[in-house]
Design a protein around this motif. Sequence first.
Motif, PDB file in Angstrom:
ATOM      1  N   LYS A 192       1.979   6.451  -6.968  1.00  0.00           N
ATOM      2  CA  LYS A 192       0.974   7.420  -7.429  1.00  0.00           C
ATOM      3  C   LYS A 192       1.449   8.849  -7.199  1.00  0.00           C
ATOM      4  O   LYS A 192       1.258   9.720  -8.044  1.00  0.00           O
ATOM      5  N   TYR A 193       2.045   9.089  -6.054  1.00  0.00           N
ATOM      6  CA  TYR A 193       2.566  10.419  -5.738  1.00  0.00           C
ATOM      7  C   TYR A 193       3.659  10.803  -6.745  1.00  0.00           C
ATOM      8  O   TYR A 193       3.665  11.919  -7.271  1.00  0.00           O
TER       9      TYR A 193
ATOM     10  N   ASN B 110       2.458   1.635  -3.350  1.00  0.00           N
ATOM     11  CA  ASN B 110       1.463   2.062  -4.321  1.00  0.00           C
ATOM     12  C   ASN B 110       1.185   3.563  -4.169  1.00  0.00           C
ATOM     13  O   ASN B 110       1.098   4.286  -5.156  1.00  0.00           O
ATOM     14  N   ARG B 111       1.048   4.019  -2.937  1.00  0.00           N
ATOM     15  CA  ARG B 111       0.843   5.445  -2.677  1.00  0.00           C
ATOM     16  C   ARG B 111       2.032   6.270  -3.163  1.00  0.00           C
ATOM     17  O   ARG B 111       1.878   7.324  -3.753  1.00  0.00           O
ATOM     18  N   ARG B 112       3.206   5.764  -2.896  1.00  0.00           N
ATOM     19  CA  ARG B 112       4.423   6.466  -3.317  1.00  0.00           C
ATOM     20  C   ARG B 112       4.509   6.527  -4.842  1.00  0.00           C
ATOM     21  O   ARG B 112       4.856   7.550  -5.417  1.00  0.00           O
TER      22      ARG B 112
ATOM     23  N   VAL C 107       0.842  -1.195   0.000  1.00  0.00           N
ATOM     24  CA  VAL C 107       0.000   0.000   0.000  1.00  0.00           C
ATOM     25  C   VAL C 107       0.877   1.246   0.000  1.00  0.00           C
ATOM     26  O   VAL C 107       0.642   2.191  -0.751  1.00  0.00           O
ATOM     27  N   ARG C 108       1.913   1.235   0.831  1.00  0.00           N
ATOM     28  CA  ARG C 108       2.817   2.372   0.910  1.00  0.00           C
ATOM     29  C   ARG C 108       3.527   2.598  -0.428  1.00  0.00           C
ATOM     30  O   ARG C 108       3.637   3.712  -0.906  1.00  0.00           O
TER      31      ARG C 108
END
Length: 194
Positions: free
Chosen positions: A15-16, A11-13, A8-9
């Motif tokens: 996307k960012y 994936n967030r990174r 999740v982390r």
Amino acid sequence: MDGQMVGVRNNRRAKYTQQIIKEAVLSLLQEKPVEAITVTEVCELADINRTTFYRYYKDIPDCEEQIETEFIDSLNIPEEFTPFQSLEALLSLFYENPKLSNLAFVEGKTRLLEKMHQVLAPKPRPENSVNSYQGIYVMAGLQNVLKSWVKQGMKESPHELTCIIERLLFAEDIRPMKKYSDYQKYLDRSELDS
């Protein structure tokens, strides 16, 4: 559980990182055409290295295409809207994101303009020469009005610009000039002679 959190982390990174790359491209579009933007400039502005850029995009046009696709996919204009309500809704989206407007109207990207045409003329009409030329005429005029609006800093609100476009489309300000149209009289006489 820890493996899921890392995923999740990451994936967030990811996307960012993709978002800051896209923002860098859109920022550079305010200064120069897309063909003049280099990966090096994008990386410097986004504060990433070239390897990171190439992890997500093969080149600048690929990044630009993904920006377009995301915007087109985000369009959610109700089917019951009239063409002018649809135009105002579309203009509002560009007004909220002026950097994206450069991509559509200053760069003249066809996919965004094609989508705009679909939004404004959703119902197919029987094709004839007048309809065909009229559609080309209206869209070219509309594109240039919007390009001018963007270049001048979007001074009018989406509602104000929609009203201006409606007046232009129906030629309200120049309709009185029709009485001076000798060419129309010539055409009318030609049809009678046929």
